[in-house]
Design an enzyme around this catalytic site. Structure first.
Site, mmCIF file in Angstrom:
data_model
loop_
_atom_site.group_PDB
_atom_site.id
_atom_site.type_symbol
_atom_site.label_atom_id
_atom_site.label_comp_id
_atom_site.label_asym_id
_atom_site.label_seq_id
_atom_site.Cartn_x
_atom_site.Cartn_y
_atom_site.Cartn_z
ATOM 1 N N LYS A 275 0.861 -1.193 0.000
ATOM 2 C CA LYS A 275 0.000 0.000 0.000
ATOM 3 C C LYS A 275 0.889 1.231 0.000
ATOM 4 C CE LYS A 275 -2.860 2.811 3.048
ATOM 5 N NZ LYS A 275 -3.741 2.944 4.209
ATOM 6 N N GLU B 231 -11.415 11.085 -4.943
ATOM 7 C CA GLU B 231 -11.263 11.080 -3.473
ATOM 8 C C GLU B 231 -10.450 12.285 -2.993
ATOM 9 O OE1 GLU B 231 -10.476 7.266 -1.600
ATOM 10 O OE2 GLU B 231 -9.296 8.271 -0.045
ATOM 11 N N GLU C 132 -8.003 12.592 12.219
ATOM 12 C CA GLU C 132 -7.153 11.466 12.631
ATOM 13 C C GLU C 132 -6.226 11.841 13.779
ATOM 14 O OE1 GLU C 132 -5.783 9.223 9.353
ATOM 15 O OE2 GLU C 132 -4.817 7.722 10.632
HETATM 16 C C1 LIG Z 1 -4.151 11.108 3.122
HETATM 17 C C2 LIG Z 1 -5.313 11.572 3.578
HETATM 18 O O1 LIG Z 1 -6.158 10.825 4.341
HETATM 19 C C3 LIG Z 1 -5.757 9.561 4.836
HETATM 20 C C4 LIG Z 1 -6.107 8.495 3.890
HETATM 21 C C5 LIG Z 1 -7.334 7.848 3.964
HETATM 22 C C6 LIG Z 1 -7.708 6.835 2.904
HETATM 23 O O2 LIG Z 1 -6.897 6.575 2.009
HETATM 24 O O3 LIG Z 1 -8.821 6.300 2.937
HETATM 25 C C7 LIG Z 1 -8.227 8.124 5.008
HETATM 26 C C8 LIG Z 1 -7.863 8.955 6.016
HETATM 27 C C9 LIG Z 1 -6.476 9.387 6.157
HETATM 28 O O4 LIG Z 1 -5.748 8.453 6.900
HETATM 29 C C10 LIG Z 1 -5.746 12.979 3.337
HETATM 30 O O5 LIG Z 1 -6.794 13.374 3.838
HETATM 31 O O6 LIG Z 1 -5.024 13.724 2.663
#
Ligand SMILES: C=C(O[C@@H]1C=C(C(=O)O)C=C[C@H]1O)C(=O)O
Length: 442
Positions: free
Chosen positions: A184, A425, A231
């Site tokens: 990942k 996203e 987070e």
């Molecule tokens: C990297 C980010 O978020 C991170 C990545 C996530 C995911 O891939 O689902 C979710 C929350 C965070 O741990 C961001 O908001 O920039």
């Protein structure tokens, strides 16, 4: 390197309900000297800078911690409130990468107003024989920033890698996962924002909008890094440790009413097309989440007894997205400060990937930008070492010029990731800062 250790005096006095803490921040303060850590109106807001250390490189956490240990040992502290966050407090923000060109920082504001569990206080900090900034804390609480709801005129432009090129970057990562280089990797992009008239961006109005829209997050500002993170890397308070791990994201469609709290799996209240249900049954997201939880559990284990790691994640609901979330708790058996724990946990698989080193290398090769302090630990710590350190997400970093900013968003890439969906996203995650800066209606 030898550093001069300032001899600080701090005085915390209890005060009556101070109202909205953010409205106390004077507009004329340097926006990079505004410090904040807020959740649902409680927390800390500070400004001015009485002392600060900047560090770089692989030992950026260790050097900052050593400085804080000496500063707090040399300080004279009067504290009539004695809660986490009273007395001498430092705010900090650290770069994601040890190779960043940006500096990491621990900063001590001259004034901090705090509120917790119905108690409020003002802390003033001076160096040596300087006089206290105000004779009586009520002088600070009488002031209200009338322009807190007025946003600066800003404009947005493409970042280091444009949106059009982003799916190609994600596809390259998926190929590398296919070749077995990593399981990942989290990739992020930036977008540039600047003040139309070249003036300094005011921070308090941005914080105000973040705080009112994103109640389930921690709203922060440290040395120009401003955002609202969902987070929590690590919270240490009175010997208890907590961490909230997020990974696995799905867009929250308009149309699910906010009062509908049906939890996927909770019988017939959850519609089969409910994205929350899709999220908790998505192998891709569950795998991504499991990587992130494991990385945090492994880093906390040496410091904790009775570490509780949930078997399955729950769904954290934010206005724009749903996340898979796990809350880990434990009891400390080491003497480590909250900052030491944050350093041990960083970078978690939620913002870097697995295995960590290989993922960090892929980020360096594919991302095409320096993350600066985005995705690094951000938070505060008091004289006992207790504190909160979130991961700097849903945030922007104000440049030294005070009128330009980079805002950031990323996502975890695994073998099953779809490049177009990953671009979408990042766009959804950018909504938080775009809205707070007045660049999106949301
Ligand atoms: C990297 C980010 O978020 C991170 C990545 C996530 C995911 O891939 O689902 C979710 C929350 C965070 O741990 C961001 O908001 O920039």
């Amino acid at each position: 390197m030898t550093r001069t250790i300032p001899r600080l005096r701090a005085r915390t006095l209890a005060v009556d309900a101070p109202g909205d803490l953010l409205t106390r921040v004077p507009d004329e303060v340097d926006p990079r000297e505004v410090a904040a850590w807020l959740r649902e109106g409680d927390g800390l807001v500070g400004w001015g800078r009485v002392a600060e250390i900047t560090t770089t490189g692989p030992d950026r956490f260790g050097e900052a911690e050593a400085w804080w240990t000496e500063v707090r040992a040399a300080a004279e502290v009067e504290d009539e409130v004695r809660l986490p966050g009273t007395g001498l407090v430092t705010f900090g923000s650290f770069t994601f990468s040890p190779d960043s060109q940006d500096a990491s920082v621990l900063t001590i504001p001259r004034i901090v107003i705090g509120r917790r569990d119905g108690l409020s206080w003002v802390t003033q900090v001076v160096a040596g024989d300087e006089p206290w900034p105000v004779e009586h804390p009520a002088e600070l609480l009488g002031r209200t920033n009338a322009d807190i709801a007025v946003l600066d005129p800003l404009t947005e432009s493409e970042g280091s890698v444009g949106a059009d090129a982003w799916p190609g970057v994600v596809a390259a990562a998926v190929r590398r996962i296919g070749r077995g280089e990593v399981d990942k990797v989290v990739l992020a992009r930036d977008v540039r924002v600047r003040h139309r008239e070249g003036r300094a961006v005011r921070i308090a109005p941005v914080l105000e909008r973040l705080q009112s829209r994103y109640a389930a997050t921690w709203t922060f500002a440290v040395a120009g890094l401003v955002g609202a993170t969902p987070e929590m890397l690590v919270r240490l308070q009175g010997g208890r440790v907590r961490s909230r791990v997020l990974a696995g994201t799905i867009r929250r469609p308009n149309g699910i009413p906010a009062h509908d709290t049906a939890v996927p799996g909770a019988g017939d209240r959850a519609h089969p097309m409910d994205p929350r249900l899709r999220l908790v049954s998505s192998t891709k997201d569950l795998d991504e989440h499991a990587f992130a939880v494991r990385s945090v559990a492994e880093a906390l284990a040496p410091h904790c007894s009775d570490l509780m790691v949930p078997d399955a994640p729950y769904v954290l609901e934010l206005p724009d997205v749903y996340h898979l979330a796990s809350d880990l708790t434990g009891t400390m058996h080491s003497e480590a400060t909250s900052l030491r724990l944050a350093a041990a946990l960083h970078p978690s698989a939620a913002v870097c990937g697995t295995p960590t080193e290989a993922a960090a290398a892929v980020i360096g090769e594919l991302e095409g930008m320096d993350r600066g302090r985005y995705a690094g630990p951000v938070g505060w710590m008091d004289g006992s070492g207790d504190g909160d350190w979130g991961i700097a997400l849903r945030c922007g970093e104000l440049a030294d010029d005070r009128h330009s900013m980079r805002i950031f968003a990323g996502g975890g890439i695994v073998a099953a990731s779809d490049p177009a969906a990953e671009l979408a996203e990042t766009e959804v995650k950018l909504t938080a800062m775009r809205h707070a800066l007045g660049l999106a209606d949301a």
